[in-house]
Write an enzyme that holds these catalytic residues in place. Structure first.
Site, PDB file in Angstrom:
ATOM      1  N   LYS A  36       0.848  -1.207   0.000  1.00  0.00           N
ATOM      2  CA  LYS A  36       0.000   0.000   0.000  1.00  0.00           C
ATOM      3  C   LYS A  36       0.880   1.252   0.000  1.00  0.00           C
ATOM      4  O   LYS A  36       2.107   1.144   0.214  1.00  0.00           O
ATOM      5  CB  LYS A  36      -0.907  -0.019   1.232  1.00  0.00           C
ATOM      6  CG  LYS A  36      -0.132   0.025   2.542  1.00  0.00           C
ATOM      7  CD  LYS A  36      -1.016  -0.276   3.749  1.00  0.00           C
ATOM      8  CE  LYS A  36      -0.189  -0.275   5.013  1.00  0.00           C
ATOM      9  NZ  LYS A  36      -0.895  -0.897   6.139  1.00  0.00           N
ATOM     10  N   TYR A 267      14.326  32.739   4.745  1.00  0.00           N
ATOM     11  CA  TYR A 267      13.066  33.304   5.236  1.00  0.00           C
ATOM     12  C   TYR A 267      13.087  33.478   6.750  1.00  0.00           C
ATOM     13  O   TYR A 267      13.419  32.545   7.495  1.00  0.00           O
ATOM     14  CB  TYR A 267      11.898  32.379   4.894  1.00  0.00           C
ATOM     15  CG  TYR A 267      11.455  32.429   3.449  1.00  0.00           C
ATOM     16  CD1 TYR A 267      10.985  33.606   2.869  1.00  0.00           C
ATOM     17  CD2 TYR A 267      11.480  31.281   2.667  1.00  0.00           C
ATOM     18  CE1 TYR A 267      10.568  33.635   1.539  1.00  0.00           C
ATOM     19  CE2 TYR A 267      11.057  31.290   1.346  1.00  0.00           C
ATOM     20  CZ  TYR A 267      10.613  32.471   0.789  1.00  0.00           C
ATOM     21  OH  TYR A 267      10.192  32.497  -0.509  1.00  0.00           O
TER      22      TYR A 267
HETATM   23  C1  LIG Z   1      -0.121  -1.817   6.855  1.00  0.00           C
HETATM   24  C2  LIG Z   1      -0.603  -3.108   7.350  1.00  0.00           C
HETATM   25  C3  LIG Z   1       0.292  -4.124   7.709  1.00  0.00           C
HETATM   26  C4  LIG Z   1       1.792  -3.940   7.727  1.00  0.00           C
HETATM   27  O1  LIG Z   1       2.194  -3.301   8.913  1.00  0.00           O
HETATM   28  P1  LIG Z   1       3.756  -3.018   9.215  1.00  0.00           P
HETATM   29  O2  LIG Z   1       3.782  -2.480  10.572  1.00  0.00           O
HETATM   30  O3  LIG Z   1       4.177  -2.010   8.186  1.00  0.00           O
HETATM   31  O4  LIG Z   1       4.443  -4.301   9.026  1.00  0.00           O
HETATM   32  C5  LIG Z   1      -0.232  -5.343   8.070  1.00  0.00           C
HETATM   33  N1  LIG Z   1      -1.572  -5.557   8.102  1.00  0.00           N
HETATM   34  C6  LIG Z   1      -2.453  -4.597   7.781  1.00  0.00           C
HETATM   35  C7  LIG Z   1      -3.899  -4.883   7.851  1.00  0.00           C
HETATM   36  C8  LIG Z   1      -2.011  -3.340   7.406  1.00  0.00           C
HETATM   37  O5  LIG Z   1      -2.894  -2.401   7.093  1.00  0.00           O
END
Ligand SMILES: *Cc1c(COP(=O)(O)O)cnc(C)c1O
Length: 374
Positions: A36, A267
């Site tokens: 993702k 700035y």
């Molecule tokens: C993002 C996610 C993960 C991975 O988590 P990490 O801490 O990055 O390993 C696992 N399961 C679900 C449902 C997620 O949304």
């Protein structure tokens, strides 16, 4: 073709190294690689291709639109849609053979109708809130939902999953308690559970610190990209071999200036030089994810040495004090994240400066800059 002087390098060999290290931690579990957020900033499709070749069994994204992109890029393994199921999304799930993760019964009838209309069956995974306190159905309601899935034509239950709130903390009892509560509830509905049901709970923290949580499948995210979910602490405590950071972010010196003592820089003149100072300027700023809150806090690497950021970071310009370096010249590489020579700046270190976690740094740098795969 001309390219930006700001460059995010993605090491596919580091990604493969991390995958095999995690696979060795959970040898009996299938791997659902989380890609993702455009692979946590590393490029979803490129990472998925590399991970598929390395043996990842399936992939996880947030929304269906990401799953469609994976399909268009030739990824043919199962793709789980973790967030964003609404009735209007459902046709795309069938068109692109995406696996829905349902969190309650609100989409079941639409899913069933679509399946029947198309003469297809769709396998779905049910997400329960076993203690995360976020998305999912209550543990106590899973019996009812499983029954609904089983009475609706065209649907089959392929898996049940939950997510941990504190698996990044090896000392917390939360993960073990949630794993146990999940197991107890499933036992109560044992007679409803289909054969070959895939149970999965473990994120990176679960994989690294809680072997009991591995179950049938694990879902690594941050660890694939080379970071421990508990930051520097996790890295320090880890045995060899260790995870390797996959991303490196660099820019180039576009101007070098010698300014007198007492010069206000940038700035707001938030920084005034105390002595004659040599400033190196790079064409990266908050637009590139090098956020303004890093002003006068961060460091970068030039010639393998640390140099401090001075003055306000602006949209496309950041200044570093290179007075202590010998011969810097125009075009020299400035490393904002990653290794140069014997020095390294990690996403955990930048996260500390920004009061956040490595995840956010990787998404920011990776998704706002030109990526190159090495
Ligand atoms: C993002 C996610 C993960 C991975 O988590 P990490 O801490 O990055 O390993 C696992 N399961 C679900 C449902 C997620 O949304």
């Amino acid at each position: 073709m001309i390219e930006s002087l700001n460059r995010v390098e993605i090491s596919l060999s580091a990604l493969r190294h991390n995958f095999s290290l995690l696979k060795a931690k959970a040898p009996d579990a299938a791997v659902l690689a989380m890609v993702k957020a455009d692979g946590y900033g590393h490029g979803m499709s490129e990472c998925a291709r590399t991970l598929a070749a390395a043996g990842a069994d399936c992939f996880g994204v947030a929304e269906a639109v990401e799953g469609v992109e994976l399909r268009k890029n030739g990824i043919d393994r199962p793709v789980f849609i973790m967030a964003g199921l609404l009735p209007e999304i459902i046709p795309a799930l069938f068109d692109y053979r995406l696996t829905p993760v349902v969190v309650d019964d609100s989409c079941l009838e639409t899913l069933s109708r679509e399946a029947v209309q198309r003469g297809q069956e769709i396998g779905l995974h049910l997400k329960v809130d076993a203690g995360m306190g976020r998305q999912g159905c209550a543990l106590s309601s899973i019996g009812g939902i499983i029954r609904q899935i089983q009475t609706l034509p065209g649907l089959s239950l392929s898996g049940i999953m939950a997510h941990f709130p504190k698996a990044d903390d090896p000392d917390s009892d939360s993960t073990t308690e949630i794993t146990a509560a999940f197991g107890r509830r499933l036992e109560k509905v044992q007679e409803l559970l289909p054969e070959n049901l895939v149970l999965h709970l473990a994120n990176s923290g679960g994989i690294l610190y809680f072997p009991d949580s591995h179950q049938d499948m694990v879902r690594p995210g941050i660890s694939l990209y080379g970071y421990y979910p508990n930051g520097e602490q996790g890295k320090m405590n880890a045995e060899e071999p260790r995870l390797q950071p996959v991303m490196r972010f660099s820019s180039r010196i576009i101007q070098i200036r010698e300014v007198a003592a007492g010069t206000g820089l940038g700035y707001g003149h938030t920084f005034t030089t105390s002595w004659p100072t040599k400033i190196a300027i790079i064409p990266a700023g908050y637009e590139d994810g090098y956020l303004r809150c890093l002003s006068s806090r961060s460091q970068a690497l030039v010639h393998g040495q640390r140099v401090p950021a001075v003055g306000r970071i602006s949209m496309n310009l950041t200044m570093f004090d290179v007075t202590d370096l010998g011969r810097v010249k125009l075009g020299d590489e400035v490393v904002l994240l990653g290794r140069q020579g014997d020095e390294e700046i990690t996403a955990d270190e930048i996260a500390t400066w920004m009061e956040t976690i490595s995840y956010e740094i990787l998404c920011l740098f990776g998704n706002l800059n030109n990526r190159v795969y090495v």
